[in-house]
Write a protein that holds these residues in place. Structure first.
Motif, PDB file in Angstrom:
ATOM      1  N   ARG A 565       3.607  30.678 -25.136  1.00 55.53           N
ATOM      2  CA  ARG A 565       4.542  29.999 -24.225  1.00 55.53           C
ATOM      3  C   ARG A 565       5.043  28.760 -24.955  1.00 55.53           C
ATOM      4  O   ARG A 565       4.234  28.026 -25.542  1.00 55.53           O
ATOM      5  CB  ARG A 565       3.777  29.585 -22.967  1.00 55.53           C
ATOM      6  CG  ARG A 565       4.616  28.830 -21.949  1.00 55.53           C
ATOM      7  CD  ARG A 565       3.770  28.423 -20.776  1.00 55.53           C
ATOM      8  NE  ARG A 565       2.951  27.245 -21.093  1.00 55.53           N
ATOM      9  CZ  ARG A 565       1.864  26.878 -20.419  1.00 55.53           C
ATOM     10  NH1 ARG A 565       1.413  27.612 -19.418  1.00 55.53           N
ATOM     11  NH2 ARG A 565       1.203  25.790 -20.749  1.00 55.53           N
ATOM     12  N   ALA A 566       6.349  28.559 -24.967  1.00 55.19           N
ATOM     13  CA  ALA A 566       6.877  27.351 -25.606  1.00 55.19           C
ATOM     14  C   ALA A 566       6.621  26.168 -24.683  1.00 55.19           C
ATOM     15  O   ALA A 566       6.972  26.217 -23.503  1.00 55.19           O
ATOM     16  CB  ALA A 566       8.366  27.512 -25.875  1.00 55.19           C
ATOM     17  N   ASP A 567       5.981  25.134 -25.218  1.00 60.38           N
ATOM     18  CA  ASP A 567       5.728  23.913 -24.436  1.00 60.38           C
ATOM     19  C   ASP A 567       6.524  22.774 -25.072  1.00 60.38           C
ATOM     20  O   ASP A 567       5.962  21.740 -25.421  1.00 60.38           O
ATOM     21  CB  ASP A 567       4.234  23.562 -24.449  1.00 60.38           C
ATOM     22  CG  ASP A 567       3.361  24.649 -23.843  1.00 60.38           C
ATOM     23  OD1 ASP A 567       3.827  25.348 -22.924  1.00 60.38           O
ATOM     24  OD2 ASP A 567       2.209  24.792 -24.299  1.00 60.38           O
ATOM     25  N   GLY A 568       7.781  23.003 -25.316  1.00 55.22           N
ATOM     26  CA  GLY A 568       8.610  21.950 -25.932  1.00 55.22           C
ATOM     27  C   GLY A 568       9.199  22.366 -27.259  1.00 55.22           C
ATOM     28  O   GLY A 568      10.151  21.752 -27.734  1.00 55.22           O
ATOM     29  N   ALA A 569       8.646  23.403 -27.883  1.00 56.56           N
ATOM     30  CA  ALA A 569       9.172  23.852 -29.181  1.00 56.56           C
ATOM     31  C   ALA A 569      10.430  24.690 -28.979  1.00 56.56           C
ATOM     32  O   ALA A 569      10.612  25.299 -27.924  1.00 56.56           O
ATOM     33  CB  ALA A 569       8.118  24.684 -29.906  1.00 56.56           C
ATOM     34  N   ASP A 570      11.288  24.734 -29.996  1.00 58.97           N
ATOM     35  CA  ASP A 570      12.428  25.657 -29.991  1.00 58.97           C
ATOM     36  C   ASP A 570      11.917  27.034 -30.369  1.00 58.97           C
ATOM     37  O   ASP A 570      11.097  27.164 -31.285  1.00 58.97           O
ATOM     38  CB  ASP A 570      13.469  25.252 -31.045  1.00 58.97           C
ATOM     39  CG  ASP A 570      14.012  23.868 -30.780  1.00 58.97           C
ATOM     40  OD1 ASP A 570      14.084  23.496 -29.593  1.00 58.97           O
ATOM     41  OD2 ASP A 570      14.330  23.162 -31.765  1.00 58.97           O
ATOM     42  N   VAL A 571      12.426  28.050 -29.696  1.00 61.75           N
ATOM     43  CA  VAL A 571      12.016  29.416 -30.022  1.00 61.75           C
ATOM     44  C   VAL A 571      13.009  29.993 -31.033  1.00 61.75           C
ATOM     45  O   VAL A 571      14.193  30.140 -30.727  1.00 61.75           O
ATOM     46  CB  VAL A 571      11.958  30.283 -28.744  1.00 61.75           C
ATOM     47  CG1 VAL A 571      11.583  31.723 -29.095  1.00 61.75           C
ATOM     48  CG2 VAL A 571      10.954  29.688 -27.754  1.00 61.75           C
ATOM     49  N   LEU A 572      12.539  30.291 -32.232  1.00 60.57           N
ATOM     50  CA  LEU A 572      13.416  30.832 -33.277  1.00 60.57           C
ATOM     51  C   LEU A 572      13.465  32.354 -33.212  1.00 60.57           C
ATOM     52  O   LEU A 572      14.448  32.958 -33.613  1.00 60.57           O
ATOM     53  CB  LEU A 572      12.937  30.392 -34.663  1.00 60.57           C
ATOM     54  CG  LEU A 572      12.855  28.877 -34.886  1.00 60.57           C
ATOM     55  CD1 LEU A 572      12.353  28.574 -36.300  1.00 60.57           C
ATOM     56  CD2 LEU A 572      14.214  28.223 -34.668  1.00 60.57           C
ATOM     57  N   ALA A 573      12.387  32.958 -32.750  1.00 60.61           N
ATOM     58  CA  ALA A 573      12.370  34.418 -32.605  1.00 60.61           C
ATOM     59  C   ALA A 573      11.406  34.778 -31.489  1.00 60.61           C
ATOM     60  O   ALA A 573      10.400  34.087 -31.270  1.00 60.61           O
ATOM     61  CB  ALA A 573      11.939  35.077 -33.916  1.00 60.61           C
TER      62      ALA A 573
END
Ligand code: GLA
Length: 695
Positions: A565-573
């Motif tokens: 789960r993204a907790d603030g990061a950008d999802v690249l893939a």
């Protein structure tokens, strides 16, 4: 650890000897030679040996590694007369000696008289003499006998003018699961845990009714009905490495106590699974390594470069010694490929490029009998009228020309985290997938750097990342709090960090950290996970179109994935289908002055190269000739480029000529050829370029 303690006076003289390898190379130039086993040959052959050694420019030989039964044919007797003669002969001919304690291979009589000196495997089988290395590092009787012969050897030769280095044992790696090992293991555990309750806690013995009532009930891992406790195995590995180190240390101290002032070392074996070389590194005065890459393996040039960077890093950047390699074929693989003399030269110059100040081989003269009769040697059975020997002569001449390289350092701004206990813990059975292998992942990540001519240091977890502007963590299953803090500090200060899958999962006992994973790095990575799953090959990933570094092909992952789960990061893939469809697979997160990427699956080579070059470029890292890295590599295919001090090494492992634009007008130390703007390196060839002052 008491096993690594040294008496104060021994430590002081070791400190003096620490610079001894530098002094030796300042005297000899790059060391060049190999294992010399004169005890296998009649006396008249020795004169021929030294004559040809001189012709080839050999200046250092390792003597006596397997000579115990020759020195002590009968228990308690000593026959040193032949060794006196060998050392004198070598000295008269100006050849320095790395004198070995012969303790790697006890004579048959030791095992016959004292079966307890023989190691026992996991199945309870006691191994026999008839090969080599048949000793238990736990055996008090073995250690007494090994120490006795070491003392006598050291007392006799500590001041012999030919002896310029000591070599303790050989390739320490013996395991023992027998009763004496059980006793030593328990002592180790008592020192580690003090109480049986602490051991029970650390091993999680509440599972499967494994609770121990006292240390006396604890055994080494042995054949059992089902999977062994993983922490028991992990601690046994720690103990086994420490026990070997203890044997090494006893012999090293005996040599010092006899008054020897030369550097003392032993030969490591790269990413060897049974010794934690981070814990061994301080115990040797010079890092020495044995390297036998398979000439048939297309990845060997990059993979051995990684080992060479590890060796340099173990020594804190100091020059190291390539103690053994094969000039052509080995004889212990199922299928043994020969090398051309040019390949033997290229492999040797590669080690020099990556910090070696000595190039040695197994062995000087090819054996005529025994299991290594088909193993190549500097002087083959065919004699000096051979392509192999002519290649050796040429290599000797090359190494003499490279004297200006002695002592020079390789500077790297990229660090790769690696340590043995995490590797061990990660590969204990019963995990999400057996297909995830630590070394394989470290190698895959490193190959991206290698193709780009970007040098790397291997970092020990917890070490200050210092000047490294990019830190890579390909797969560190265990990340302890100190190591997590060091990574956090590095990124806060501006470093780029890339963390690979299944990292930071467990504590030092291999127990799962509680809470969303990786528990100690979540804030830094801006992403967290809750479970892991094996992944089918070629699982599709959907790449964020805004990620400008994304590759056009290879948008897949395999082996292992995490429910993230993204907790603030950008999802690249993100995962394209399957149980984690739509969930993040690769993320990027700004933290402090730096940035952190998380690769939550074993992604394709293309995706991995894209992520790593993204991080390198973000940090402003360029290759050795100032070109920014590219996913496909910024050097011609097969060309390796390393800067060591003022010298630019170009090594062409490929099949085609490789042209490189040079940063300045340069001259090749090996040939004196001069280049203005560009150099073309022929396939299999090498250049060692230094800047040339133009008028
Ligand atoms: C190891 C040993 C040597 C020799 C070589 C053969 O490195 O140390 O004694 O057996 O392997 O490749």
């Amino acid at each position: 650890m008491p096993t690594t303690d040294r008496p104060a006076d021994a430590r002081a003289s070791a400190d003096r000897a620490g610079s001894g390898f530098a002094a030796l190379c300042a005297d000899l130039g790059l060391c060049f030679g190999g294992d010399y086993n004169p005890e296998q040959w009649p006396r008249e052959v020795w004169n021929d040996d030294v004559r040809l050694m001189r012709r080839a420019g050999v200046n250092l030989v390792t003597v006596g590694v397997f000579s115990w039964s020759r020195i002590e044919p009968v228990p308690g007797e000593r026959d040193f007369t032949w060794l006196d003669e060998v050392l004198d002969l070598l000295h008269e001919n100006g050849i320095a000696v790395d004198l070995a304690t012969p303790t790697a291979s006890p004579p048959p009589w030791l095992g016959i008289r004292h079966p307890e000196t023989l190691p026992v495997d996991r199945d309870g089988v006691r191994l026999s003499a008839g090969s080599r290395n048949q000793f238990s590092p736990a055996s008090a009787v073995y250690r007494e006998h090994a120490l006795a012969i070491t003392r006598d050897l050291a007392e006799r030769y500590a001041r012999h003018p030919s002896v310029r280095m000591w070599h303790v044992g050989n390739e320490w790696g013996q395991l023992d699961h027998g009763d004496e090992a059980a006793r030593e293991f328990r002592l180790w555990l008592r020192r580690e845990y003090a109480t049986i309750d602490a051991l029970n806690e650390a091993w999680g013995t509440a599972v499967w009714s494994q609770r121990y009532g006292s240390f006396d009930e604890v055994l080494p891992p042995r054949r059992a009905p089902y999977t062994i406790n993983p922490t028991q195995s992990l601690d046994f590995r720690r103990y086994s490495s420490d026990q070997l180190l203890r044997c090494y240390g006893e012999q090293r101290d005996a040599i010092r106590e006899a008054g020897a002032t030369q550097p003392i070392t032993t030969n490591f074996m790269g990413f060897f699974p049974h010794a934690d070389y981070w814990s061994w590194a301080d115990a040797v005065d010079v890092i020495a390594d044995d390297q036998y890459p398979d000439p048939g393996d297309e990845h060997a040039p990059a993979d051995i470069a990684l080992v060479q960077d590890l060796m340099r890093s173990l020594g804190g950047g100091r020059p190291w010694l390539l103690m053994e390699q094969a000039i052509s074929a080995v004889s212990w693989r199922e299928h043994n490929l020969a090398k051309t003399p040019q390949k033997g030269r290229l492999d040797s110059l590669q080690a020099v490029a990556r910090g070696a100040d000595g190039i040695c081989f197994f062995q000087w003269r090819q054996a005529r009998s025994g299991p290594e009769r088909f193993h190549s040697a500097m002087l083959p059975a065919a004699g000096d009228d051979s392509a192999v020997f002519h290649g050796v002569e040429r290599l000797g001449a090359d190494l003499r020309r490279l004297r200006p390289v002695v002592g020079a350092r390789v500077n790297a701004r990229v660090g790769i985290l690696f340590d043995w206990p995490s590797w061990w813990a990660s590969e204990e059975p019963a995990r999400p997938t057996e297909r995830l292998r630590t070394i394989e992942q470290v190698q895959r990540w490193y190959r991206v750097l290698w193709r780009n001519g970007v040098a790397a240091n291997v970092l020990r977890p917890g070490d200050d990342a210092g000047d490294h502007c990019v830190v890579l963590v390909p797969h560190s299953y265990v990340i302890e709090p100190g190591a997590a803090d060091a990574l956090r500090d590095a990124v806060s200060g501006g470093a780029r960090l890339v963390v690979g899958p299944f990292s930071g999962v467990a504590d030092r006992h291999g127990h799962l950290l509680q809470g969303r994973s990786p528990a100690l790095l979540r804030d830094l990575l801006g992403v967290s996970g809750e479970e892991w799953s094996g992944l089918p090959d070629g699982a599709p990933l959907v790449v964020d179109e805004a990620w400008d570094a994304a590759p056009a092909v290879g948008r897949t992952a395999s082996v292992l994935a995490e429910r993230l789960r993204a907790d603030g990061a950008d999802v690249l893939a993100a995962f394209g289908d399957g149980v984690y469809a739509g969930l993040p697979a690769i993320t990027r997160h700004a933290f402090g002055e730096g940035r952190a990427w998380y690769v939550g699956a074993v992604v394709s080579d293309e995706l991995l190269a894209a992520v790593l070059t993204d991080a390198l470029r973000d940090a402003g890292v360029t290759n050795v000739v100032g070109v920014p890295p590219r996913p496909e590599g910024s050097l011609p295919q097969g060309l390796e480029a390393v800067r060591r001090g003022d010298h630019l090494f170009l090594l062409n492992h490929g099949r085609h000529g490789a042209e490189l634009v040079l940063p300045a007008a340069m001259r090749d130390l090996l040939t004196d050829e001069e280049f203005d703007r560009a150099a073309t390196v022929a396939p299999g060839a090498a250049m060692v370029l230094t800047e040339r002052l133009t008028t």
